[in-house]
Scaffold this active site. Structure first.
Site, PDB file in Angstrom:
ATOM      1  CB  SER A   1      -0.933  -0.002   1.215  1.00 10.89           C
ATOM      2  OG  SER A   1      -0.199  -0.241   2.384  1.00 10.89           O
TER       3      SER A   1
ATOM      4  CG  HIS B   1      -2.983  -0.849  -3.047  1.00 16.11           C
ATOM      5  ND1 HIS B   1      -3.408   0.401  -2.674  1.00 16.11           N
ATOM      6  CD2 HIS B   1      -3.031  -1.608  -1.924  1.00 16.11           C
ATOM      7  CE1 HIS B   1      -3.700   0.394  -1.390  1.00 16.11           C
ATOM      8  NE2 HIS B   1      -3.484  -0.809  -0.908  1.00 16.11           N
TER       9      HIS B   1
ATOM     10  CD  GLU C   1      -4.161   3.147  -5.376  1.00 19.78           C
ATOM     11  OE1 GLU C   1      -3.883   4.330  -5.535  1.00 19.78           O
ATOM     12  OE2 GLU C   1      -3.872   2.528  -4.333  1.00 19.78           O
TER      13      GLU C   1
HETATM   14  N1  CAA Z   1     -14.785 -11.129   2.276  1.00 20.65           N
HETATM   15  C1  CAA Z   1     -15.817 -11.337   1.429  1.00 20.65           C
HETATM   16  N2  CAA Z   1     -16.991 -10.734   1.533  1.00 20.65           N
HETATM   17  C2  CAA Z   1     -17.172  -9.899   2.571  1.00 20.65           C
HETATM   18  C3  CAA Z   1     -16.177  -9.620   3.496  1.00 20.65           C
HETATM   19  C4  CAA Z   1     -14.927 -10.287   3.321  1.00 20.65           C
HETATM   20  N3  CAA Z   1     -13.893 -10.092   4.140  1.00 20.65           N
HETATM   21  N4  CAA Z   1     -16.644  -8.742   4.403  1.00 20.65           N
HETATM   22  C5  CAA Z   1     -17.920  -8.448   4.045  1.00 20.65           C
HETATM   23  N5  CAA Z   1     -18.224  -9.158   2.935  1.00 20.65           N
HETATM   24  C6  CAA Z   1     -19.497  -9.170   2.229  1.00 20.65           C
HETATM   25  C7  CAA Z   1     -20.569  -9.734   3.117  1.00 20.65           C
HETATM   26  O1  CAA Z   1     -20.535 -11.143   3.111  1.00 20.65           O
HETATM   27  C8  CAA Z   1     -21.820  -9.173   2.474  1.00 20.65           C
HETATM   28  O2  CAA Z   1     -22.155  -9.918   1.327  1.00 20.65           O
HETATM   29  P1  CAA Z   1     -23.694 -10.194   0.979  1.00 20.65           P
HETATM   30  O3  CAA Z   1     -24.328  -8.843   0.768  1.00 20.65           O
HETATM   31  O4  CAA Z   1     -23.601 -11.017  -0.272  1.00 20.65           O
HETATM   32  O5  CAA Z   1     -24.240 -10.939   2.146  1.00 20.65           O
HETATM   33  C9  CAA Z   1     -21.354  -7.796   1.992  1.00 20.65           C
HETATM   34  O6  CAA Z   1     -19.916  -7.846   1.939  1.00 20.65           O
HETATM   35  C10 CAA Z   1     -21.777  -6.706   2.938  1.00 20.65           C
HETATM   36  O7  CAA Z   1     -21.292  -7.048   4.224  1.00 20.65           O
HETATM   37  P2  CAA Z   1     -22.085  -6.793   5.594  1.00 20.65           P
HETATM   38  O8  CAA Z   1     -23.564  -6.844   5.311  1.00 20.65           O
HETATM   39  O9  CAA Z   1     -21.535  -7.711   6.625  1.00 20.65           O
HETATM   40  O10 CAA Z   1     -21.659  -5.358   6.085  1.00 20.65           O
HETATM   41  P3  CAA Z   1     -21.615  -3.983   5.318  1.00 20.65           P
HETATM   42  O11 CAA Z   1     -22.810  -3.768   4.457  1.00 20.65           O
HETATM   43  O12 CAA Z   1     -21.253  -2.979   6.331  1.00 20.65           O
HETATM   44  O13 CAA Z   1     -20.367  -4.130   4.326  1.00 20.65           O
HETATM   45  C11 CAA Z   1     -18.103  -3.672   3.923  1.00 20.65           C
HETATM   46  C12 CAA Z   1     -19.096  -4.439   4.790  1.00 20.65           C
HETATM   47  C13 CAA Z   1     -18.130  -4.239   2.497  1.00 20.65           C
HETATM   48  C14 CAA Z   1     -16.728  -3.919   4.530  1.00 20.65           C
HETATM   49  C15 CAA Z   1     -18.492  -2.158   3.900  1.00 20.65           C
HETATM   50  O14 CAA Z   1     -18.680  -1.701   5.199  1.00 20.65           O
HETATM   51  C16 CAA Z   1     -17.461  -1.294   3.227  1.00 20.65           C
HETATM   52  O15 CAA Z   1     -17.407  -1.214   2.001  1.00 20.65           O
HETATM   53  N6  CAA Z   1     -16.625  -0.618   4.050  1.00 20.65           N
HETATM   54  C17 CAA Z   1     -15.557   0.242   3.521  1.00 20.65           C
HETATM   55  C18 CAA Z   1     -14.414  -0.623   3.087  1.00 20.65           C
HETATM   56  C19 CAA Z   1     -13.273   0.193   2.599  1.00 20.65           C
HETATM   57  O16 CAA Z   1     -13.272   1.413   2.560  1.00 20.65           O
HETATM   58  N7  CAA Z   1     -12.206  -0.545   2.187  1.00 20.65           N
HETATM   59  C20 CAA Z   1     -10.975   0.080   1.783  1.00 20.65           C
HETATM   60  C21 CAA Z   1     -10.070   0.097   2.953  1.00 20.65           C
HETATM   61  S1  CAA Z   1      -8.559   0.850   2.520  1.00 20.65           S
HETATM   62  C22 CAA Z   1      -7.656  -0.364   1.827  1.00 20.65           C
HETATM   63  O17 CAA Z   1      -7.995  -1.502   1.745  1.00 20.65           O
HETATM   64  C23 CAA Z   1      -6.341   0.067   1.297  1.00 20.65           C
HETATM   65  C24 CAA Z   1      -5.215   0.087   2.221  1.00 20.65           C
HETATM   66  O18 CAA Z   1      -4.094  -0.030   1.745  1.00 20.65           O
HETATM   67  C25 CAA Z   1      -5.329   0.358   3.644  1.00 20.65           C
END
Ligand code: CAA
Length: 296
Positions: free
Chosen positions: A132, A153, A165
């Site tokens: 990252s 990424h 990315e």
């Molecule tokens: N693997 C696979 N699927 C997953 C998962 C995982 N680890 N975590 C959640 N999901 C799936 C769930 O199973 C669910 O699927 P269905 O709708 O088919 O049942 C779906 O995602 C939604 O999950 P939830 O209902 O449990 O919860 P939610 O609606 O709050 O979604 C989330 C969870 C997808 C994580 C959402 O909150 C989200 O998009 N959050 C922001 C994530 C984000 O910003 N990520 C970037 C982080 S920065 C990064 O990664 C870069 C870095 O270098 C730091």
């Protein structure tokens, strides 16, 4: 979707086997989309057998869910699982055409891995890193074919997030770039292209935002709940910044802020003292059970 111009032939040089290094949260997700969406054979490597066992349990559980939601057939689930090989030996990457490294975010560790993998893999194998924030050019400098090194990424959680990315190092060739965005497209991801600059695009923007939310809390401007609710409902993001920081891991957030602060030598990237203290306390977010919020 990623649609590369074709300056090379996928038929003469197809990607059949993808090696993934690191069976953590990111590696597992990358391995899954490589096997299920891109239909590649996957060699998943980790030095810890338990992590590999947990990875396959996690992947199996997700596939079961996809079958129950009818987004995958039972046959496709079995075929996807049959594409996996797990191993504790880097040597098993010898047959891979494309390797994606998703080990811990540590420069020395990644340098060692890149050096070793470069000695093991055949000529022409692309060596991608899911870093990252570490310089792609630096990782390229220690391998036999720097033109084959690239940044890829993925965002967490990989199976859900649509973005990859792509980062070109100074030596990355056009062919490596095109084959990478082609593979990302087969994984059903959309690519963006960034120069090899600290934090690339996503973390250059996301981490100062999270850091500022932590500083807002540190200065007592608002409660953690009000900071998160303001940004969640006010800017229509799925998670407020403090919840997101817990989800990413506060140690990771701090490590990336330190890269931005050191590399740009600009005080606007100074990590919030509260972030530093929380990492010192071992309050790393969801994975440690406590961050800005408590988990189980
Ligand atoms: N693997 C696979 N699927 C997953 C998962 C995982 N680890 N975590 C959640 N999901 C799936 C769930 O199973 C669910 O699927 P269905 O709708 O088919 O049942 C779906 O995602 C939604 O999950 P939830 O209902 O449990 O919860 P939610 O609606 O709050 O979604 C989330 C969870 C997808 C994580 C959402 O909150 C989200 O998009 N959050 C922001 C994530 C984000 O910003 N990520 C970037 C982080 S920065 C990064 O990664 C870069 C870095 O270098 C730091």
């Amino acid at each position: 979707r990623c649609l590369p111009p074709r300056h090379y032939s996928t038929t003469n040089n197809p990607i059949q086997t993808v090696g993934v290094i690191g069976a953590g949260q990111m590696g597992n997700g990358i391995a899954l989309v490589a096997a299920m969406n891109a239909k590649k054979n996957v060699v998943l490597v980790d030095s810890n057998q338990k992590s590999l066992d947990n990875a396959m349990k996690f992947i199996d559980k997700l596939l079961v869910k996809y079958v129950s939601k009818q987004t995958l057939t039972q046959d496709d689930k079995e075929t996807t699982l049959s594409r996996f090989k797990t191993t504790t030996k880097l040597d098993d990457l010898a047959a891979s055409d494309f390797v994606i490294e998703a080990a811990t975010e540590n420069t020395a560790l990644k340098q060692t891995i890149f050096k070793n993998v470069s000695d093991i893999t055949k000529q022409g194998t692309i060596l991608a890193t899911n870093t990252s924030s570490i310089s792609i050019t630096l990782l390229g400098s220690i391998v036999k074919e720097p033109q084959n090194v690239i940044g890829m990424h993925f965002m967490n959680p990989v199976p859900v997030m649509k973005l990859v990315e792509v980062i070109r190092g100074l030596a990355t060739s056009n062919e490596t770039y095109e084959r990478t965005i082609d593979l990302a497209g087969q994984m059903n991801k959309t690519c963006t292209l960034s120069k090899d600059s600290p934090g690339f695009i996503a973390n250059r923007i996301l981490m100062p935002y999270i850091n500022e939310a932590i500083q807002t809390l540190h200065e007592g401007i608002a409660t953690k709940e009000d900071i998160d609710t303001t940004m969640k409902l006010g800017t229509n993001v799925p998670m407020g910044p403090l919840t997101l920081a817990d989800f990413i891991g506060l140690d990771t957030c701090l490590a990336i802020m330190k890269v931005l602060y050191n590399e740009f030598a600009d005080s606007k990237y100074r990590p919030s003292p509260l972030l530093v203290k929380m990492v010192e306390a071992g309050w790393l977010g969801k994975k440690s059970g406590r961050g800005f919020y408590q988990y189980e």
